[in-house]
Design an enzyme around this catalytic site. Sequence first.
Site, PDB file in Angstrom:
ATOM      1  N   HIS A   1      11.225 -21.208 -28.851  1.00  0.00           N
ATOM      2  CA  HIS A   1       9.833 -21.119 -29.314  1.00  0.00           C
ATOM      3  C   HIS A   1       8.975 -20.840 -28.076  1.00  0.00           C
ATOM      4  O   HIS A   1       8.076 -21.586 -27.746  1.00  0.00           O
ATOM      5  CB  HIS A   1       9.416 -22.401 -30.052  1.00  0.00           C
ATOM      6  CG  HIS A   1       8.298 -22.198 -31.038  1.00  0.00           C
ATOM      7  ND1 HIS A   1       8.397 -22.553 -32.378  1.00  0.00           N
ATOM      8  CD2 HIS A   1       7.068 -21.696 -30.893  1.00  0.00           C
ATOM      9  CE1 HIS A   1       7.260 -22.282 -32.997  1.00  0.00           C
ATOM     10  NE2 HIS A   1       6.431 -21.762 -32.114  1.00  0.00           N
TER      11      HIS A   1
ATOM     12  N   GLU B   1       7.220 -22.005 -41.528  1.00  0.00           N
ATOM     13  CA  GLU B   1       5.860 -22.318 -41.084  1.00  0.00           C
ATOM     14  C   GLU B   1       4.879 -21.794 -42.110  1.00  0.00           C
ATOM     15  O   GLU B   1       4.990 -20.646 -42.550  1.00  0.00           O
ATOM     16  CB  GLU B   1       5.507 -21.643 -39.749  1.00  0.00           C
ATOM     17  CG  GLU B   1       6.080 -22.307 -38.541  1.00  0.00           C
ATOM     18  CD  GLU B   1       5.627 -21.643 -37.234  1.00  0.00           C
ATOM     19  OE1 GLU B   1       4.497 -21.113 -37.172  1.00  0.00           O
ATOM     20  OE2 GLU B   1       6.421 -21.660 -36.297  1.00  0.00           O
TER      21      GLU B   1
ATOM     22  N   TYR C   1       1.276 -16.775 -42.683  1.00  0.00           N
ATOM     23  CA  TYR C   1      -0.076 -17.332 -42.634  1.00  0.00           C
ATOM     24  C   TYR C   1      -1.118 -16.498 -43.363  1.00  0.00           C
ATOM     25  O   TYR C   1      -2.007 -17.033 -43.996  1.00  0.00           O
ATOM     26  CB  TYR C   1      -0.532 -17.494 -41.174  1.00  0.00           C
ATOM     27  CG  TYR C   1       0.219 -18.596 -40.450  1.00  0.00           C
ATOM     28  CD1 TYR C   1      -0.224 -19.908 -40.497  1.00  0.00           C
ATOM     29  CD2 TYR C   1       1.388 -18.321 -39.744  1.00  0.00           C
ATOM     30  CE1 TYR C   1       0.471 -20.924 -39.856  1.00  0.00           C
ATOM     31  CE2 TYR C   1       2.087 -19.333 -39.096  1.00  0.00           C
ATOM     32  CZ  TYR C   1       1.625 -20.638 -39.166  1.00  0.00           C
ATOM     33  OH  TYR C   1       2.322 -21.647 -38.549  1.00  0.00           O
TER      34      TYR C   1
ATOM     35  N   GLU D   1       9.780 -16.086 -34.263  1.00  0.00           N
ATOM     36  CA  GLU D   1       8.836 -14.974 -34.285  1.00  0.00           C
ATOM     37  C   GLU D   1       9.118 -13.883 -33.246  1.00  0.00           C
ATOM     38  O   GLU D   1       8.407 -13.741 -32.239  1.00  0.00           O
ATOM     39  CB  GLU D   1       7.399 -15.501 -34.147  1.00  0.00           C
ATOM     40  CG  GLU D   1       7.073 -16.504 -35.254  1.00  0.00           C
ATOM     41  CD  GLU D   1       5.614 -16.860 -35.367  1.00  0.00           C
ATOM     42  OE1 GLU D   1       4.857 -16.608 -34.419  1.00  0.00           O
ATOM     43  OE2 GLU D   1       5.211 -17.382 -36.425  1.00  0.00           O
TER      44      GLU D   1
ATOM     45  N   ARG E   1      11.356 -29.659 -38.408  1.00  0.00           N
ATOM     46  CA  ARG E   1      11.663 -28.519 -37.548  1.00  0.00           C
ATOM     47  C   ARG E   1      10.950 -28.710 -36.201  1.00  0.00           C
ATOM     48  O   ARG E   1       9.730 -28.882 -36.170  1.00  0.00           O
ATOM     49  CB  ARG E   1      11.191 -27.224 -38.214  1.00  0.00           C
ATOM     50  CG  ARG E   1      11.358 -26.034 -37.328  1.00  0.00           C
ATOM     51  CD  ARG E   1      10.963 -24.704 -37.966  1.00  0.00           C
ATOM     52  NE  ARG E   1      11.140 -23.685 -36.946  1.00  0.00           N
ATOM     53  CZ  ARG E   1      10.246 -22.738 -36.655  1.00  0.00           C
ATOM     54  NH1 ARG E   1       9.130 -22.614 -37.348  1.00  0.00           N
ATOM     55  NH2 ARG E   1      10.483 -21.881 -35.691  1.00  0.00           N
TER      56      ARG E   1
ATOM     57  N   ASN F   1       7.983 -17.407 -41.470  1.00  0.00           N
ATOM     58  CA  ASN F   1       6.676 -17.931 -41.087  1.00  0.00           C
ATOM     59  C   ASN F   1       5.616 -17.042 -41.713  1.00  0.00           C
ATOM     60  O   ASN F   1       5.630 -15.818 -41.519  1.00  0.00           O
ATOM     61  CB  ASN F   1       6.489 -17.913 -39.560  1.00  0.00           C
ATOM     62  CG  ASN F   1       7.413 -18.889 -38.844  1.00  0.00           C
ATOM     63  OD1 ASN F   1       8.153 -19.631 -39.477  1.00  0.00           O
ATOM     64  ND2 ASN F   1       7.353 -18.885 -37.530  1.00  0.00           N
TER      65      ASN F   1
HETATM   66  C1  FCB Z   1       2.833 -19.333 -35.242  1.00  0.00           C
HETATM   67  C2  FCB Z   1       3.584 -20.044 -34.148  1.00  0.00           C
HETATM   68  C3  FCB Z   1       3.236 -21.493 -34.001  1.00  0.00           C
HETATM   69  C4  FCB Z   1       1.768 -21.732 -34.195  1.00  0.00           C
HETATM   70  C5  FCB Z   1       1.303 -21.116 -35.486  1.00  0.00           C
HETATM   71  C6  FCB Z   1      -0.150 -21.370 -35.804  1.00  0.00           C
HETATM   72  O1  FCB Z   1       2.711 -17.984 -34.913  1.00  0.00           O
HETATM   73  O2  FCB Z   1       4.973 -19.951 -34.364  1.00  0.00           O
HETATM   74  O3  FCB Z   1       3.697 -21.939 -32.753  1.00  0.00           O
HETATM   75  O4  FCB Z   1       1.084 -21.246 -33.110  1.00  0.00           O
HETATM   76  O5  FCB Z   1       1.522 -19.735 -35.444  1.00  0.00           O
END
Ligand code: FCB
Length: 448
Positions: free
Chosen positions: A120, A354, A299, A165, A76, A297
């Site tokens: 992006h 992500e 985290y 995002e 990607r 995405n």
């Molecule tokens: C996400 C973004 C990516 C990177 C990661 C850590 O929010 O899409 O570009 O910064 O976080």
Amino acid sequence: MTLHFPQGFIWGTATSAYQIEGAVKADGRGESIWDRFSHTPGKTRDGHTGDVACEHYHRYETDVALMAELGLNAYRFSLAWPRILPEGRGRINQPGLDFYRRLVDTLLRHGITPYATLYHWDLPVTLDDAGGWPARATAEAFAEYAGVVAAALGDQIKHWITINEPWCVSMLSHQIGEHAPGRKDWPAALVASHHTLLAHGLAVQAIRAASSDAQVGIAPNFTASVPASASPADRAAARAFDGYFNRWFIDPLYGFGYPSDMVALYTAAGLLPDGMPFVQPGDLDLIATPTDFLAVNYYTREVVAAGPNPLQPDIVRLDVPRTEMGWEIYPEGLYQLLMRLHTHYAVPHLLISENGVSYLDPVTPDGAIHDERRIEYLRLHLEACHRAIQAGAPVEGYFQWSLLDNFEWGHGYHQRFGVVHVDYETQERIRKDSFGWYRDVIACNGLE
Ligand code: FCB
């Protein structure tokens, strides 16, 4: 215990144009809001910019060779809008398209399927000067750009992600002001959020019109919102944070419209002074155009307690291990998210577009990087993903963020998410231990 992923599972890594390409003046590329923002004093740590980054624009063959060594079956990346339409719309800059053609050719020669993100975050400055995302014309310009790219590259690129995002594009960039263009105007950010989603809907149509066998999706970011206690006030605060961060975007995409509790909160706070006239007839249908997959995405989570008002909750910092970004490691949130998208939103095809972690592990004297903590983070999240698949969630692929250490926006080069270390003095790429670990995961289609 061995965890096998379904046959044909897509294993990828993810990057984005401004974070790795450098070569910001090469071959007719126009200026983006991130060029301007990062060159504005005080906006990024130590004034870092993406001017050089990983020089991927010139070193893409080396980088694709690394991907091939990993055994990736997908990659990607994002296309830089100002490389292709330097003024945002109108004149096409052929050398910009040619670069992506070379990249995609190289990927395909190695059997790696390209997943191309169209936005992006590098909006051409001309469009920002004309109003940016708070202006409806930007959504229309995006559809034009999407159509140009799909017509030019749709013979080789079959998988498209429209917007990366939408929360970051609108709220982080226009309400909080931490990302380009750095505005702090909540009402304008809400208008921007609508235009971001509208841009997605228009682009889905433009891509399909230009390339009939295209598969199209969008990549929202989700943060789990967990109440700090069982008290009704904390639960309401967590619900509102979920509405602000997650539901405001995913609800309209899946045909539920903007969540009424959030419209009520924004109205009560005076953030929609004229109501929502920017939502024009037909917009919500466009936004809810069925897509081919949802890219996710993920985290971390936030632990939320009631604050001064429902839109200003207290974000509680529990005393738990955190990543270099300060983010809590919370794999359970990924499991719950995938299940929620499966059961509540009935998403038929899911990709994790992500997931990854920043740690600053040093290069040891023997030239290695022992990033056990990254391996552990990735392992925990893959386990959560596997558990969701076992429970019925239609997860078809996983893209680790990121292949390379890169320009991490406002943090500059002070954060390192790569499975490959980049020495920014020499541009040397050094495989971290996680690189070999991920290669083994891919080779056996799971975790041993
Ligand atoms: C996400 C973004 C990516 C990177 C990661 C850590 O929010 O899409 O570009 O910064 O976080």
